[in-house]
Write an enzyme that holds these catalytic residues in place. Structure first.
Site, mmCIF file in Angstrom:
data_model
loop_
_atom_site.group_PDB
_atom_site.id
_atom_site.type_symbol
_atom_site.label_atom_id
_atom_site.label_comp_id
_atom_site.label_asym_id
_atom_site.label_seq_id
_atom_site.Cartn_x
_atom_site.Cartn_y
_atom_site.Cartn_z
ATOM 1 N N ARG A 149 0.814 -1.222 0.000
ATOM 2 C CA ARG A 149 0.000 0.000 0.000
ATOM 3 C C ARG A 149 0.849 1.274 0.000
ATOM 4 N NH1 ARG A 149 -3.450 -1.967 5.082
ATOM 5 N NH2 ARG A 149 -1.615 -3.297 5.301
ATOM 6 N N GLN A 162 12.075 -14.583 6.353
ATOM 7 C CA GLN A 162 10.800 -15.127 5.880
ATOM 8 C C GLN A 162 10.836 -15.002 4.354
ATOM 9 O OE1 GLN A 162 7.365 -12.673 6.558
ATOM 10 N NE2 GLN A 162 5.937 -14.386 6.518
ATOM 11 N N ASP A 204 6.159 -1.217 11.522
ATOM 12 C CA ASP A 204 5.523 -0.065 10.884
ATOM 13 C C ASP A 204 4.706 0.784 11.857
ATOM 14 O OD1 ASP A 204 3.373 -1.750 11.304
ATOM 15 O OD2 ASP A 204 2.566 -1.595 9.272
ATOM 16 N N LYS A 236 34.466 26.040 2.745
ATOM 17 C CA LYS A 236 34.646 24.587 2.811
ATOM 18 C C LYS A 236 36.003 24.314 3.429
ATOM 19 C CE LYS A 236 36.915 21.955 0.506
ATOM 20 N NZ LYS A 236 37.739 21.388 -0.571
ATOM 21 N N TYR A 257 41.829 24.502 -6.590
ATOM 22 C CA TYR A 257 41.783 23.270 -7.367
ATOM 23 C C TYR A 257 42.353 23.526 -8.749
ATOM 24 C CZ TYR A 257 39.515 19.025 -9.276
ATOM 25 O OH TYR A 257 39.253 17.816 -9.847
HETATM 26 C C1 UD1 Z 1 -1.916 -5.961 11.320
HETATM 27 C C2 UD1 Z 1 -2.868 -6.830 12.143
HETATM 28 C C3 UD1 Z 1 -4.077 -5.998 12.551
HETATM 29 C C4 UD1 Z 1 -3.637 -4.767 13.301
HETATM 30 C C5 UD1 Z 1 -2.598 -3.968 12.516
HETATM 31 C C6 UD1 Z 1 -1.991 -2.895 13.388
HETATM 32 C C7 UD1 Z 1 -2.613 -9.129 11.301
HETATM 33 C C8 UD1 Z 1 -3.239 -10.189 10.484
HETATM 34 N N1 UD1 Z 1 -3.280 -7.969 11.368
HETATM 35 O O1 UD1 Z 1 -2.592 -5.601 10.129
HETATM 36 O O2 UD1 Z 1 -4.941 -6.766 13.364
HETATM 37 O O3 UD1 Z 1 -4.746 -3.953 13.595
HETATM 38 O O4 UD1 Z 1 -1.522 -4.816 12.080
HETATM 39 O O5 UD1 Z 1 -1.152 -2.009 12.684
HETATM 40 O O6 UD1 Z 1 -1.578 -9.335 11.878
HETATM 41 N N2 UD1 Z 1 4.765 -8.714 7.889
HETATM 42 C C9 UD1 Z 1 5.734 -9.688 7.779
HETATM 43 N N3 UD1 Z 1 5.465 -10.807 7.021
HETATM 44 C C10 UD1 Z 1 4.291 -10.993 6.394
HETATM 45 C C11 UD1 Z 1 3.292 -9.991 6.516
HETATM 46 C C12 UD1 Z 1 3.561 -8.864 7.275
HETATM 47 O O7 UD1 Z 1 6.816 -9.571 8.343
HETATM 48 O O8 UD1 Z 1 4.147 -12.024 5.747
HETATM 49 C C13 UD1 Z 1 5.061 -7.513 8.695
HETATM 50 C C14 UD1 Z 1 5.003 -6.229 7.891
HETATM 51 O O9 UD1 Z 1 6.287 -5.917 7.355
HETATM 52 C C15 UD1 Z 1 4.559 -5.202 8.932
HETATM 53 C C16 UD1 Z 1 3.796 -6.019 9.955
HETATM 54 O O10 UD1 Z 1 4.085 -7.388 9.697
HETATM 55 O O11 UD1 Z 1 5.658 -4.593 9.585
HETATM 56 C C17 UD1 Z 1 2.289 -5.810 9.847
HETATM 57 O O12 UD1 Z 1 1.850 -6.179 8.551
HETATM 58 P P1 UD1 Z 1 0.722 -5.373 7.787
HETATM 59 O O13 UD1 Z 1 0.497 -6.010 6.469
HETATM 60 O O14 UD1 Z 1 0.990 -3.940 7.814
HETATM 61 O O15 UD1 Z 1 -0.559 -5.718 8.726
HETATM 62 P P2 UD1 Z 1 -1.894 -4.894 8.852
HETATM 63 O O16 UD1 Z 1 -2.746 -5.182 7.674
HETATM 64 O O17 UD1 Z 1 -1.611 -3.483 9.150
HETATM 65 CA CA CA Z 2 0.282 -2.251 9.237
#
Ligand code: UD1
Ligand code: CA
Length: 449
Positions: free
Chosen positions: A15, A72, A102, A349, A385
């Site tokens: 996104r 992963q 994030d 500089k 220079y």
């Molecule tokens: C997630 C939560 C949601 C919560 C929100 C809060 C889940 C299913 N949902 O949603 O309930 O309200 O965070 O901000 O967990 N990531 C990985 N590997 C993956 C997928 C994601 O490491 O396979 C990491 C992403 O890099 C990110 C974090 O997990 O840092 C969250 O992933 P994101 O896709 O942003 O989850 P949300 O849809 O925001």
């Molecule tokens: Ca998120």
């Protein structure tokens, strides 16, 4: 009790519509993931394990060496991400804190309180939650009699759950053994086709494990950055925090909403910062300075009572009482001692300007040492220079360099000397002398006719 932390940072951040991995996007000068790791440091967990995947080398290059991580390979969801740490944690019986890479606004105080809450209630799992008037996009916390039953993601939410305003912030603490046992049981039969960490809650709840949510007062702290709109909002909030702290400590900000100061900057009391000023990196500014509009200062040391207007200062030192600008540029390793004045369109500089030096207009001073109280006339240039190498210019004390002088380095001008305007100086000028080099003026009377 012992604690280890896992940070989720493998996702693409679709996104964000970006070719840079989401967690290294900067928020007020610092990558989000670095912010998370900084607050985790305060918890002193035994180990902080990152889950990396998408563009992991790019992420690692922005972090300190030696961070602990697992990969992963395919990003199959947040639950699948945690499972990658199973091998690393298989003999571990303590607790696991999970945070997302994030959520850059999270504070160390919140993490500490949350951990205390978990320990104090002898829980199997705790979820950090927040209230949002518009909870769209977040997982909703479904409860019965205060007990958490499950978390429902936006895409799976029905009309009833969509109305729930208590949401999952993506921060949890689990008993490690309970967590990994439950993770074995989750599937990807949902709208996104992903393995959700959030499904673990329902599994543990059915097994009668004790799970509580810890509701955070300030929901701005857990803003998840999923888009560039979120990114700008997060940066705005972080700047507000920094600006408020500075004002509490006695700094005057004319208009905080247009003042851009990074976290590590220090500023002394009664210094006034005008609108549209950027102060970045490891910058330290003393007391009672005036930093006027359209100035950018990066990694520099500015003492007290300094006035800077509409100028750029990089990796430089400025001592008490100096005045700079408008429209000056101090490039790296410029050192302006007390009461130096650098005026309009002057660039420096790798140069030391001793006390009281003045260079008021249109000048370039590079690889130069300039003695006390010397005056540099308008349009003077150190020609440092030759197209291949750089050379030094040494100018003594109380020297007067006439306007439009070219000092062809390597060259030296002794103390108390004077250079005639328009000279090209290629030979050293001793102390107390006049150096001048210009072609004789010719006059042809009546020539115009
Ligand atoms: C997630 C939560 C949601 C919560 C929100 C809060 C889940 C299913 N949902 O949603 O309930 O309200 O965070 O901000 O967990 N990531 C990985 N590997 C993956 C997928 C994601 O490491 O396979 C990491 C992403 O890099 C990110 C974090 O997990 O840092 C969250 O992933 P994101 O896709 O942003 O989850 P949300 O849809 O925001
Ligand atoms: Ca998120």
């Amino acid at each position: 009790m012992s604690l280890k932390a896992v940070v989720l940072a493998a996702g693409k951040g679709t996104r964000m519509k970006s070719s840079i991995p989401k967690v290294i996007h900067s928020v007020n000068g610092k990558p989000m993931l670095v912010r998370i790791l900084e607050i985790l440091d305060f918890l002193k967990a035994e180990e902080n394990i990152l889950i990396l995947g998408y563009k992991k080398d790019e992420i690692l290059s922005r972090l300190e060496k030696g961070v602990s991580y697992v990969v992963q390979e395919e990003q199959l969801g947040t639950g699948h991400a945690i499972l990658q740490a199973k091998e690393k944690l298989k003999d571990y019986t303590g607790d696991v804190l999970i945070v997302c890479g994030d959520t850059p606004l999270l504070t160390k105080e919140t993490l500490e309180d949350f951990y205390e809450f978990y320990k104090g209630n002898s829980l199997s799992a705790a979820i950090l939650t927040a209230h949002f008037e518009n909870p769209f996009g977040y997982g909703r916390i479904v409860k019965e009699h205060g007990k958490v039953l499950k978390i429902v993601e936006e895409k799976e939410a029905n009309e009833y759950t969509k109305k729930i305003k208590e949401v999952n912030t993506g921060v949890y603490i689990f008993n490690s053994q309970d967590l990994f046992k439950a993770l074995e049981k989750i599937d990807n039969k949902n709208e996104k086709g992903e393995y959700y960490i959030t499904d673990v809650i329902e599994i543990l709840s059915r097994e009668e494990k004790s799970i509580l949510s810890y509701l955070l007062e300030d929901n701005r702290e857990v803003l998840g950055v999923n888009s560039k709109i979120d990114l700008a909002l997060a940066a705005k909030i972080i700047r507000e925090r920094k600006n408020n702290k500075l004002m509490e400590d006695g700094v005057i900000l004319i208009d905080p909403s247009t003042t851009y100061i990074e976290d590590d900057v220090k500023i002394g009391k009664d210094t006034v910062i005008y609108p549209n000023v950027f102060i970045e990196g490891n910058t330290d500014i003393g007391e009672e300075c005036e930093i006027l509009s359209n100035t950018r200062i990066i990694d520099s040391k500015i003492a007290s009572n300094v006035r800077i207007e509409a100028s750029v200062i990089e990796e430089s030192i400025v001592e008490n009482g100096a005045t700079i600008g408008p429209f000056a540029h101090l490039r790296p390793k410029s050192h302006l001692k007390e009461n130096v004045h650098i005026g309009n369109f002057v660039e420096t500089k790798k140069s030391v300007l001793e006390k009281g030096v003045k260079a008021g207009h249109l000048t370039y001073l590079g690889d130069a040492n300039i003695g006390e109280k010397t005056n540099i006339g308008a349009g003077t240039i150190t020609c440092n220079y030759d197209g291949v190498n750089k050379f030094k210019t040494e100018i003594g004390k109380n020297v007067f360099i006439g306007s439009d002088t070219m000092l062809v380095a390597p060259v030296a001008v002794g103390d108390n000397s004077l250079i005639g305007a328009g000279s090209v100086i290629t030979k050293n000028v001793p102390n107390d002398s006049l150096g001048v080099s210009r072609s004789k003026q010719i006059i042809k009377e009546g020539w115009k006719k």
